[in-house]
Enzyme design. Structure first.
Site, PDB file in Angstrom:
ATOM      1  N   LYS A   1       9.778  -1.023  14.255  1.00  0.00           N
ATOM      2  CA  LYS A   1      10.274  -0.783  12.890  1.00  0.00           C
ATOM      3  C   LYS A   1      11.357   0.288  12.914  1.00  0.00           C
ATOM      4  CE  LYS A   1       6.078  -1.295  10.059  1.00  0.00           C
ATOM      5  NZ  LYS A   1       5.154  -0.528   9.228  1.00  0.00           N
TER       6      LYS A   1
ATOM      7  N   HIS B   1      -3.311 -33.682  17.426  1.00  0.00           N
ATOM      8  CA  HIS B   1      -2.118 -34.474  17.758  1.00  0.00           C
ATOM      9  C   HIS B   1      -0.970 -33.581  18.191  1.00  0.00           C
ATOM     10  CE1 HIS B   1      -4.120 -38.048  16.184  1.00  0.00           C
ATOM     11  NE2 HIS B   1      -4.688 -37.186  15.366  1.00  0.00           N
TER      12      HIS B   1
ATOM     13  N   GLU C   1      -4.004  -6.817  15.210  1.00  0.00           N
ATOM     14  CA  GLU C   1      -3.537  -5.495  14.762  1.00  0.00           C
ATOM     15  C   GLU C   1      -4.671  -4.480  14.877  1.00  0.00           C
ATOM     16  OE1 GLU C   1      -0.211  -4.890  11.702  1.00  0.00           O
ATOM     17  OE2 GLU C   1      -1.973  -4.341  10.549  1.00  0.00           O
TER      18      GLU C   1
ATOM     19  N   LYS D   1       0.833  -1.201   0.000  1.00  0.00           N
ATOM     20  CA  LYS D   1       0.000   0.000   0.000  1.00  0.00           C
ATOM     21  C   LYS D   1       0.872   1.257   0.000  1.00  0.00           C
ATOM     22  CE  LYS D   1      -3.454   2.361   2.754  1.00  0.00           C
ATOM     23  NZ  LYS D   1      -4.320   2.337   3.927  1.00  0.00           N
TER      24      LYS D   1
ATOM     25  N   GLY E   1      -4.533  -2.262   5.312  1.00  0.00           N
ATOM     26  CA  GLY E   1      -3.838  -3.447   4.797  1.00  0.00           C
ATOM     27  C   GLY E   1      -4.572  -4.737   5.107  1.00  0.00           C
ATOM     28  N   ARG E   2      -4.981  -4.902   6.370  1.00  0.00           N
ATOM     29  CA  ARG E   2      -5.610  -6.170   6.772  1.00  0.00           C
ATOM     30  C   ARG E   2      -7.040  -6.301   6.267  1.00  0.00           C
ATOM     31  NH1 ARG E   2      -4.320  -2.701  10.635  1.00  0.00           N
ATOM     32  NH2 ARG E   2      -5.874  -1.861  12.075  1.00  0.00           N
TER      33      ARG E   2
ATOM     34  N   GLU F   1      10.560  -4.816   4.207  1.00  0.00           N
ATOM     35  CA  GLU F   1      10.657  -6.196   3.710  1.00  0.00           C
ATOM     36  C   GLU F   1      10.307  -6.261   2.224  1.00  0.00           C
ATOM     37  OE1 GLU F   1       9.068  -5.149   6.383  1.00  0.00           O
ATOM     38  OE2 GLU F   1       9.249  -6.568   8.064  1.00  0.00           O
TER      39      GLU F   1
HETATM   40  O1  F6P Z   1       3.322  -3.581   9.770  1.00  0.00           O
HETATM   41  C1  F6P Z   1       2.087  -3.025   9.654  1.00  0.00           C
HETATM   42  C2  F6P Z   1       1.585  -2.859   8.251  1.00  0.00           C
HETATM   43  O2  F6P Z   1       1.430  -1.514   8.014  1.00  0.00           O
HETATM   44  C3  F6P Z   1       0.279  -3.610   8.057  1.00  0.00           C
HETATM   45  O3  F6P Z   1      -0.795  -2.966   8.595  1.00  0.00           O
HETATM   46  C4  F6P Z   1       0.251  -3.774   6.591  1.00  0.00           C
HETATM   47  O4  F6P Z   1      -0.658  -4.754   6.209  1.00  0.00           O
HETATM   48  C5  F6P Z   1       1.692  -4.152   6.327  1.00  0.00           C
HETATM   49  O5  F6P Z   1       2.425  -3.385   7.249  1.00  0.00           O
HETATM   50  C6  F6P Z   1       2.180  -3.928   4.933  1.00  0.00           C
HETATM   51  O6  F6P Z   1       2.088  -2.602   4.542  1.00  0.00           O
HETATM   52  P1  F6P Z   1       2.243  -2.165   3.020  1.00  0.00           P
HETATM   53  O7  F6P Z   1       1.126  -2.785   2.247  1.00  0.00           O
HETATM   54  O8  F6P Z   1       2.185  -0.678   3.021  1.00  0.00           O
HETATM   55  O9  F6P Z   1       3.571  -2.670   2.530  1.00  0.00           O
END
Ligand code: F6P
Length: 528
Positions: free
Chosen positions: A489, A374, A343, A198, A257-258, A204
């Protein structure tokens, strides 16, 4: 007042066995179950009785849940800490009533964005968009994390029987092991890469995207761009990455995002499943929206699911909740719900800036049945920690040739909730040694449906989204921000130079951190 009355109910109920509630109320099952559009919720195996439920429902009306619900659906800025509306429900209902933001109807704009990514996904599936060698794409890597990973990964896996497009792979972790293992088994000549973020700034995702871009360029040279596209809200940043306009798929700032699986973030799933199936998925979500907006509280799936959750966590004090789909393909559903619930509601600061005086939501965890039986079910049955369980199961499987498996699967699921409730003490002879006894009286709910179709999965996700919303409103917190992820972060960015270069120093860290950094350096030196 209501909270203390509920606490009192909890004390009173502690001497009541759940099972006995069926004897004192012969209509219990009818009263404590809800069926809507093929989704059946049984919450009779909890120690909620009619008076407790009345109090819980009173909580919903006293906190104006109905009013908040409408402010969400109609696009008011309820995410007040980020000054945004919350618009994921519009993604699945663009043909519904106009949603006005700052005096402007936005349905058509959202529909255009949907059409753009859906058409691209179809073009990939049908071979109208081809690799730089003119062949069809066989594989797709979705690079994203959190909501830009968990939703499409969970949906793609859950709906495997509907997948007839290219193979979809997910790359999320900054751990180089994941990218190494993934790219080792893939051919860049036939792989499409989706960078899903987003913000287009997430460490990452951007680190992985850069690495994968190098991987593509190594094989395809200047043609590598033909194997990439982006899903983001940050169009400008995508352009800076040389992603051409027609390959940038946007979605609104107001889609968290979620909550973004309904938007362009779902593209990898659409490439696997096709547009039609995604529309069925949307329709399932829409059906749940309609039910949520119209059904009275006692017959409203998201409201009652939320109230069961509040009863167990905030009132009874059970600190975790286990989600157990008896569906191997729902392997990632507990992870998905972890982000959705934890979250969203893992917070204490209320709308009015004061802190809630109740637990701020349970730890969500779980895994598929029967595998969990199990592994951790021993603890569920005989430990002295009570974990409310949420079972999900389809009456039918997709595999007609494996009926015996499915019959056993359903039988096991139903057996577990029965065993958790009944235990053995009252039924089995007193001769059993203590270690063979099950105290029972452990609460669970069951969600039963015909089969895990795109429609049902859409219903389930929307159900849990709305449950989280109701829980948030009742607790008085904003479920749609996530400030709690920022501190760690930021610190990682400060620590990174110290890991990269052992001669770097930084004041103000704890002794423990300093020692861990220095140990890491000495282990590196001593490594063979
Ligand atoms: O770490 C939190 C967060 O902002 C989430 O809410 C989101 O889904 C994820 O990181 C990834 O964010 P982006 O889509 O901006 O890379």
């Amino acid at each position: 007042m209501i909270w203390s009355a509920l606490k009192q109910r909890c004390k009173d109920a502690s001497n009541t066995r759940i099972k006995s509630l069926f004897d004192s109320d012969t209509d219990r099952l009818a009263s404590f179950s809800i069926e809507c559009d093929g989704l059946y919720l049984d919450y009779s195996k909890t120690n909620i009785d009619l008076s407790t439920r009345n109090l819980l429902i009173h909580l919903v009306s006293s906190k104006n849940v109905g009013q908040y619900r409408e402010t969400m659906f109609t696009g008011k800025r309820i995410n007040f800490t980020e000054d945004r509306p919350v618009l994921h429900t519009l993604e699945r209902n663009t043909e519904g009533p106009e949603v006005m933001i700052d005096g402007k109807a936005i349905n058509k704009e959202v529909q255009r964005a949907q059409d753009k990514f859906l058409s691209f996904a179809e073009a990939i599936r049908e071979g109208r968009v081809l690799t730089c060698n003119g062949t069809k794409f066989t594989d797709v890597i979705n690079i994203g994390i959190g909501g830009s990973d968990l939703g499409p990964k969970m949906v793609t896996k859950a709906l495997t029987p509907y997948a007839d497009g290219p193979r979809i792979h997910f790359l999320s972790n900054i751990d180089g092991a994941q990218i190494f293992d993934l790219t080792r088994g893939l051919d860049p000549q036939t792989t499409l890469v989706i960078v899903a973020s987003k913000t287009f700034t997430t460490l990452e995702t951007m680190t992985n995207a850069l690495q994968v871009k190098h991987w593509l360029t190594g094989y395809l040279g200047t043609e590598a761009g033909k194997h990439m596209c982006a899903i983001s809200n940050a169009r400008e940043k995508c352009l800076e990455w040389d992603i051409p306009e027609e390959r940038i798929f946007t979605f609104g700032e107001s889609i968290g995002g979620r909550y973004s699986i309904w938007s362009a973030i779902g593209m990898s799933a659409v490439i696997a499943l096709g547009r039609n199936n995604f529309e069925h998925f949307h329709n399932g979500g829409k059906s749940m929206d309609c039910h949520f907006r119209t059904a009275p509280a006692h017959a409203n799936l998201p409201i009652m699911l939320a109230l069961v959750g509040i009863w167990h966590n905030q009132i009874c004090g059970y600190s975790t909740r286990s989600v157990i789909p008896y569906e191997e393909r729902m392997e990632y559903f507990p992870d998905y719900l972890q982000q959705l619930e934890m979250e969203s509601n893992g917070k204490v600061v209320k709308f009015d800036q004061t802190e809630i005086q109740l637990p701020s939501g349970p730890v969500i965890w779980g895994g598929t049945g029967t595998n969990g039986q199990h592994a951790y079910f021993q603890h569920l049955h005989q430990s002295n920690i009570i974990t409310p369980c949420e079972f999900l199961v389809g009456a039918m499987g997709h595999e007609k040739d494996f009926q015996i498996h499915h019959d056993y699967l359903v039988a096991n699921c139903l057996a577990q909730s029965e065993a958790l409730m009944c235990g053995t003490l009252s039924e089995v002879s007193q001769n059993l040694p203590n270690y063979r006894n099950f105290k029972g009286n452990r609460p669970s709910i069951t969600l039963l449906y015909k089969m895990l179709t795109p429609h049902v999965l859409g219903q389930l996700i929307a159900l849990y989204e709305h449950r989280v919303f109701v829980e948030g409103v009742v607790l008085g917190i904003n479920s749609f921000d996530q400030w709690g992820v920022e501190l760690g972060k930021g610190l990682a960015q400060k620590i990174y130079p110290l890991i990269k270069d052992e001669n770097q120093r930084e004041e103000g860290f704890s002794k423990s951190l300093e020692e861990l950094i220095s140990k890491a350096h000495s282990f590196r030196k001593n490594s063979v």
